[in-house]
Design a protein around this motif. Structure first.
Motif, PDB file in Angstrom:
ATOM      1  N   GLY A   1      21.974  70.161  35.756  1.00  0.00           N
ATOM      2  CA  GLY A   1      21.676  71.559  35.440  1.00  0.00           C
ATOM      3  C   GLY A   1      21.955  71.881  33.984  1.00  0.00           C
ATOM      4  O   GLY A   1      21.163  72.548  33.314  1.00  0.00           O
ATOM      5  N   ARG A   2      23.056  71.398  33.480  1.00  0.00           N
ATOM      6  CA  ARG A   2      23.391  71.684  32.078  1.00  0.00           C
ATOM      7  C   ARG A   2      22.436  70.976  31.117  1.00  0.00           C
ATOM      8  O   ARG A   2      22.037  71.529  30.102  1.00  0.00           O
ATOM      9  N   ALA A   3      22.089  69.749  31.482  1.00  0.00           N
ATOM     10  CA  ALA A   3      21.143  69.017  30.615  1.00  0.00           C
ATOM     11  C   ALA A   3      19.803  69.746  30.555  1.00  0.00           C
ATOM     12  O   ALA A   3      19.203  69.898  29.478  1.00  0.00           O
ATOM     13  N   LEU A   4      19.331  70.209  31.693  1.00  0.00           N
ATOM     14  CA  LEU A   4      18.045  70.914  31.737  1.00  0.00           C
ATOM     15  C   LEU A   4      18.143  72.251  30.998  1.00  0.00           C
ATOM     16  O   LEU A   4      17.211  72.656  30.294  1.00  0.00           O
ATOM     17  N   LEU A   5      19.261  72.920  31.170  1.00  0.00           N
ATOM     18  CA  LEU A   5      19.444  74.210  30.487  1.00  0.00           C
ATOM     19  C   LEU A   5      19.465  74.011  28.971  1.00  0.00           C
ATOM     20  O   LEU A   5      18.843  74.768  28.221  1.00  0.00           O
ATOM     21  N   GLU A   6      20.163  72.972  28.541  1.00  0.00           N
ATOM     22  CA  GLU A   6      20.212  72.696  27.101  1.00  0.00           C
ATOM     23  C   GLU A   6      18.841  72.305  26.564  1.00  0.00           C
ATOM     24  O   GLU A   6      18.555  72.484  25.377  1.00  0.00           O
ATOM     25  N   ALA A   7      17.998  71.788  27.438  1.00  0.00           N
ATOM     26  CA  ALA A   7      16.639  71.414  27.025  1.00  0.00           C
ATOM     27  C   ALA A   7      15.652  72.566  27.244  1.00  0.00           C
ATOM     28  O   ALA A   7      14.433  72.360  27.174  1.00  0.00           O
ATOM     29  N   ASN A   8      16.193  73.759  27.512  1.00  0.00           N
ATOM     30  CA  ASN A   8      15.375  74.964  27.736  1.00  0.00           C
ATOM     31  C   ASN A   8      14.432  74.827  28.929  1.00  0.00           C
ATOM     32  O   ASN A   8      13.348  75.393  28.934  1.00  0.00           O
ATOM     33  N   ARG A   9      14.865  74.096  29.936  1.00  0.00           N
ATOM     34  CA  ARG A   9      14.085  73.995  31.177  1.00  0.00           C
ATOM     35  C   ARG A   9      14.856  74.767  32.254  1.00  0.00           C
ATOM     36  O   ARG A   9      15.407  74.193  33.198  1.00  0.00           O
ATOM     37  N   ALA A  10      14.869  76.088  32.075  1.00  0.00           N
ATOM     38  CA  ALA A  10      15.755  76.931  32.877  1.00  0.00           C
ATOM     39  C   ALA A  10      15.379  76.939  34.351  1.00  0.00           C
ATOM     40  O   ALA A  10      16.250  77.007  35.227  1.00  0.00           O
ATOM     41  N   ARG A  11      14.089  76.881  34.642  1.00  0.00           N
ATOM     42  CA  ARG A  11      13.682  76.953  36.046  1.00  0.00           C
ATOM     43  C   ARG A  11      14.243  75.745  36.826  1.00  0.00           C
ATOM     44  O   ARG A  11      14.823  75.899  37.899  1.00  0.00           O
ATOM     45  N   ALA A  12      14.063  74.566  36.270  1.00  0.00           N
ATOM     46  CA  ALA A  12      14.589  73.366  36.932  1.00  0.00           C
ATOM     47  C   ALA A  12      16.116  73.358  36.906  1.00  0.00           C
ATOM     48  O   ALA A  12      16.759  72.913  37.862  1.00  0.00           O
ATOM     49  N   ALA A  13      16.684  73.852  35.822  1.00  0.00           N
ATOM     50  CA  ALA A  13      18.144  73.899  35.716  1.00  0.00           C
ATOM     51  C   ALA A  13      18.737  74.753  36.827  1.00  0.00           C
ATOM     52  O   ALA A  13      19.776  74.418  37.412  1.00  0.00           O
ATOM     53  N   ARG A  14      18.053  75.867  37.111  1.00  0.00           N
ATOM     54  CA  ARG A  14      18.569  76.769  38.144  1.00  0.00           C
ATOM     55  C   ARG A  14      18.704  76.058  39.490  1.00  0.00           C
ATOM     56  O   ARG A  14      19.716  76.213  40.189  1.00  0.00           O
ATOM     57  N   LEU A  15      17.713  75.276  39.852  1.00  0.00           N
ATOM     58  CA  LEU A  15      17.761  74.586  41.144  1.00  0.00           C
ATOM     59  C   LEU A  15      18.989  73.681  41.223  1.00  0.00           C
ATOM     60  O   LEU A  15      19.699  73.657  42.225  1.00  0.00           O
ATOM     61  N   ALA A  16      19.230  72.935  40.159  1.00  0.00           N
ATOM     62  CA  ALA A  16      20.376  72.020  40.154  1.00  0.00           C
ATOM     63  C   ALA A  16      21.693  72.790  40.187  1.00  0.00           C
ATOM     64  O   ALA A  16      22.628  72.422  40.917  1.00  0.00           O
TER      65      ALA A  16
END
Lengths: 273, 758
Positions: free
Chosen positions: A72-87
């Motif tokens: 989730g943090r990796a995705l959030l840092e990569a500005n992929r918030a939608r996928a980050a939210r799921l994780a």
């Protein structure tokens, strides 16, 4: 002659990644090792490699919730918030008392403009944090304000002020929100309390004048602007010449001229003037 | 203080640095296994699994020999075998030693010192008690060490502690496995000391925090829980004051209040009944003077220092030697204080074992770096950084309450120090930190503003300030606030280099947007070489310029292009910064790990600035109340070491040969060529004819106009890509010259290139 060495500020990270990779070669089913290497890749900004390791860790040990946190943090840092939210949702469902996980989820929800959900997560995180930062309160207030829940936003800031003290970072936002909902007296009370903590008050006098003028209390506004002008004039030359003070002095002068001419002052003075 | 006295004290301080923290016990230490002892060893490359660690294992077939055991260094008492193939040496060598203990209950704790090259795991009676340079988790005979040690690290003992409850009455067994980093490594080494303490021992500190004009926080750690008492007074023999903290803890923090401003206090730490450390003339701190007070202030600045290696030790020893008897008033740590993840054990090695004597005297003010949070921008509250340091959150030391230890401010003398957080806090212009900062700066009436954080606004070292988020945001969002309020000096790390700017103002974009109009003074800032940087206003005033320094080479160097155009000088060298502020004068130096001074600059404020360098005085420990009288040897501002020679430092202190002979002006570079690569890029190359330059200055002229400086490089650079300020279809002329502390060379030949239209 020696040319400058190539950049390798993360040499130690490379070493750590190499060491964990060697460990993985010895223990290829070690889920924790993949998680560890994933974290190292994430610190290094290598999102794809990090995600691959998190996935491998999850496959080897589906109960390893921390892999979802890392993902989730990796995705959030990569500005992929939608996928980050799921994780991150998966993670906090497994670790409901993990304050940092909830804070990360709240910030993810802000990126998705899901203000109500974000505010709720901020509240859960703040309740769990032993030492919440001013950022957490300010971010929650902004989420609530964006959701149109201004009164709750202010109450949340007051909660922060009670817990952390009368911090200008919190009071400043509260004053803005009070002005937003036309609670002029509420804004003025907060302003006067924080101003009392300062030896220099010219900025606060000017801001007071703007609030009073917006409230239609023009005589009081004029008095406050006059107080700001006097305070600026009393400053030592060095302090008075700062760009911020020059700007403020011009603003105060214009405000006084507008008040004398009967027009309305536009509120622009803020705590950072 | 007379020079002879300064020598003795400097040597004593340097030597004391080397004493392991675990030896700070009040007494009652019994050496259970001494260095140089006889050990059983197995050097046949076999995999012994885990049974060999147990006390009952039969090692009668193993060979025996005295420590130091190993091979490849020539200093071994017993040489062990690495097998038949020098290119594929055995990874693991095993060691065991039995020793008797009559009464295990007599010991409160155990301390271990291990010489290990490269990695080691130590077991006591079958339980692991120590691990160094080995990965976490299970270890087998084929597990390599994580680090290949070299240099002084090969002969350095590392320390640890263990629970005395692991001892048994009768025979106890230590089992040790030494691991090679790789099969081609040339050497291994092993020796060990195990000692037992019959009372609580100080294993960390004492270290002092959160200094104000009336208080200080004294902290330390013990190996077993006990009480917390600080005894203090105005003379080492007169510790009549008492301050108590929490009972029954291992991490002790005691606030000593009701003190006099600008006074030296001596102290000891311990319990109501015992003194565990301190009480002599080397344990003291000096309270802050009242805010606004003029007077000499010495600050030591280290960045990215947390490597716990020989480089960090060399930087430390150079400063200890340089400082001599001069006390450190302010100690700034610019982040990445403990590699790699900021764990408690890493802090122990990188700070508490590294700087024990400085920690007990100087107030340490750290900022948080990416390695202190293990790379997380959202670290847990349990992060060791937060528990190790006591930092102001409520304006305790001056400044505005921030409500968090992430960012804070404090006053010392006439300086307002601002610590910002470029790692974990909101870096936006409207965030809590920016709001606090603007109000904090507006409220200060101090003469100087010095700000510090981790991620540099300008760097072309091992990090690029044009592309990395934290660096960009701190520059574009935070710098305007600082410059609006008259910041004088900004100190950062992150890039493992030393990069120091001209006197600048108003540069908030990428390096390609940098223009000469943003340079308030393009000189060296050195009084003897063109003049100090002069800021017209006495006290703070906006936009009169600030110097930006990256000082991230206190533990390692990592190169980079080192060609940010805002920089006056960029060096890929180990070192730290030393600041001396006195009234309206600030002198800064970059002190190499060798003791040489590779850069210096001075900022003067107002028209009444003194013309002579600031003396670096105030001996330690002074009388109870420090007077502002300056009597010590002035430090000359030139780039080379011309200060009064100091005696050769003991043992590991890097030897510096002081010289009073200024260096020669470097020879001019030649054979300059300029090649237009594109509309926006011209590549330069030249021949370096000098062996003593500090760097090169590059100037450019457009279409036959006047030359102006566009870049300064470090030493030994022979190429530069000009990518800033270029347009298509224009002819640009370039020239280069070398410089060092003695001055600048003649210009090289002029080379021109015309950029293409498209």
């Amino acid at each position: 002659l020696i040319l400058p060495a190539p950049a390798s500020a993360h040499g130690d990270l490379h070493d750590q990644i190499a060491a964990v990779t060697r460990e993985i070669a010895l223990h290829p089913r070690g889920a924790g090792l993949y998680l560890k290497r994933g974290e190292l890749h994430r610190f290094h900004g290598e999102t794809a490699a990090a995600l691959e390791d998190y996935s491998r860790a999850s496959r080897l040990d589906p109960s390893l919730a921390e892999a979802d946190f890392g993902r989730g943090r990796a995705l959030l840092e990569a500005n992929r918030a939608r996928a980050a939210r799921l994780a991150l949702v998966r993670f906090v469902n497994l670790r409901p008392n993990h304050a940092e996980g909830r804070l990360a989820l709240a910030r993810c929800l802000v990126k998705l403009a899901r203000w109500d959900d974000a505010a709720a997560e901020y509240s859960r995180a703040i309740a769990l944090l032993s030492n919440p930062t001013p950022d957490a309160y300010v971010e929650r207030a902004r989420a609530l304000a964006s959701a149109g829940r201004t009164t709750e936003a202010i109450h949340g800031l007051d909660e922060g002020i009670t817990r952390l003290g009368r911090l200008v970072a919190l009071v400043d936002v509260a004053i803005r929100l009070e002005v937003e909902r036309n609670n002029w007296d509420g804004a003025l009370v907060r302003l006067d309390r924080i101003a009392a903590l300062f030896a220099r008050r010219e900025t606060w006098f000017a801001r007071r004048g703007e609030i009073l003028d917006a409230a239609g209390r023009r005589v009081e506004a004029q008095e406050s602007f006059e107080a700001a002008r006097r305070a600026i004039e009393a400053l030592p030359p060095g302090s008075r010449r700062t760009r911020a003070m020059v700007r403020l002095e011009r603003k105060v002068r214009m405000s006084l001229e507008q008040l004398e001419s009967g027009s309305t002052v536009k509120e622009t003075t803020d705590a950072k003037s | 203080m007379r020079r002879a006295e300064r020598w003795i004290l400097a040597a004593a301080l340097t030597a004391a640095v080397l004493v392991p923290a675990a030896r700070n016990a009040s007494g009652g230490i019994t050496v259970l296994v001494a260095t140089g002892s006889s050990w059983k060893y197995l050097d046949n490359g076999s995999d012994q699994g885990t049974a060999w660690r147990q006390p009952g294992f039969n090692d009668s077939s193993w060979a025996a020999g005295l420590a130091q055991l190993g091979y490849g260094d020539g200093d071994e008492a017993t040489v062990v075998s690495y097998g038949p193939n020098a290119g594929a040496k055995y990874v693991t060598t095993y060691f065991r030693r039995a020793f008797p203990v009559a009464d295990p209950a007599a010991y409160a704790s155990l301390a271990i010192r291990v010489l290990r090259d490269d990695g080691a795991v130590v077991y006591l009676n079958g339980t692991e008690i120590f691990r160094s340079n080995m990965p976490a988790g299970a270890v087998s005979a084929t597990t390599p060490a994580t680090v290949a040690l070299g240099g002084a690290d090969e002969t350095t003992f590392v320390t640890g502690t263990a629970a005395a409850s692991l001892l048994v009455a009768g025979t106890n067994v230590l089992a040790v496995e030494i691991h090679q980093a790789n099969g081609t490594s040339s050497d291994i080494s092993f020796d060990l000391e195990l000692s037992g303490s019959t009372t609580a021992s100080v294993t960390r500190g004492p270290y002092i925090q959160l200094g104000t004009s009336t208080s200080a926080v004294v902290r330390w750690r013990t190996d077993v829980p006990n009480g917390s008492r600080v005894r203090y007074g105005l003379a080492p023999g007169g510790l009549t004051g008492v301050a108590d903290g929490a009972p029954g803890v291992t991490d002790h923090a005691v606030t000593v209040g009701g003190l006099s401003p600008d006074a030296t206090y001596y102290y000891s730490v311990g319990t109501a009944t015992d003194t565990l450390a301190g009480g002599d003339a080397t344990y003291f701190f000096h309270t802050h003077p009242f805010a606004g007070t003029d007077g000499p202030i010495r600050a030591w600045v280290i960045g990215d220092s947390g490597t716990a290696n020989a480089s960090a030790r060399a930087v430390r020893d150079a400063y200890v030697t340089f400082a001599g008897s001069r006390a450190t008033d302010v100690w700034l740590m610019l982040g990445d204080n403990a590699y790699s993840n900021g764990t408690d054990a890493e802090y122990q090695a990188a700070i508490f074992d590294m700087y024990p004597t400085i920690l007990r005297n100087a107030f340490l003010w750290p900022t948080i770096g990416n390695h202190d949070t293990a790379g997380s921008s959202n670290p847990p509250a349990s992060l060791p950084y937060y528990s190790i340091f006591t930092l102001p959150t409520n304006g305790e030391a001056g400044g505005l309450p921030s409500g968090t230890e992430d960012y804070y401010s404090f006053d010392r003398g006439n300086i307002h120090f601002v610590c910002l957080d470029s790692m974990t806090s909101d870096r936006s212009a409207t965030g809590a930190m920016a709001t606090w900062l603007a109000n904090d700066l507006a409220a200060t009436a101090q003469d100087w503003i010095i700000a510090f954080w981790h991620h540099p606004p300008y760097s072309k070292g091992s990090h690029n300030s044009d592309t990395e988020t934290q660096l960009v945001q701190m520059r574009s969002n935070i710098l305007p606030i600082l410059e609006d309020h008259g910041v004088d000096l900004v100190l950062t790390g992150h890039s493992h280099s030393y990069e120091r700017s001209f006197l600048l103002d108003g540069h908030y974009g990428t390096s390609t947007t940098f223009t000469s109009s943003m340079i308030k003074d393009s000189g060296s800032g050195r009084p003897a070489q063109g003049g100090a940087y002069q800021k017209p206003t006495s006290g703070t005033a906006p936009h009169e310029g600030a110097v930006y320094a990256v000082a991230g080479s206190s533990g390692q160097i990592s190169g980079g292009t080192l060609n940010h155009p805002a920089m006056f000088i960029s060096l890929n060298q180990l070192g730290s910064m030393v600041l001396d502020v006195d009234g309206n004068r600030l002198d800064a130096k970059f002190l190499r790990e060798t003791g040489a001074i590779d850069d210096s600059f001075t900022i003067l404020k107002g028209s009444g600035a003194p013309a002579t360098p600031t003396p670096t005085s105030t001996p330690v420990p002074p009388t109870a109340t420090r007077t502002p009288t300056r009597t010590a040897t002035p430090v000359p501002p030139s780039a080379t070491a011309t200060r009064t020679p100091t005696p050769a430092p003991p043992t590991v202190t890097p030897t510096r040969t002081p010289t009073t002979v200024p260096p020669a002006v470097p020879a001019a570079p030649s054979s300059l060529t300029a090649t237009a690569i594109s509309r926006t890029r011209v590549d330069l190359a030249w021949t370096d004819n000098s062996g003593n330059e500090t760097g090169f200055r590059i100037e450019r002229a457009r279409n036959g106009g006047a030359f102006s400086l566009i870049a300064t490089t470090g030493a030994n650079v022979t190429a530069y890509s000009n990518t800033a300020g270029l347009q298509g279809n224009k002819t640009y002329s370039y020239r280069v010259r070398a410089f060092n502390g003695a001055g600048s060379s003649a210009w090289s030949n002029t080379a021109s290139a015309t950029t293409p239209k498209r």
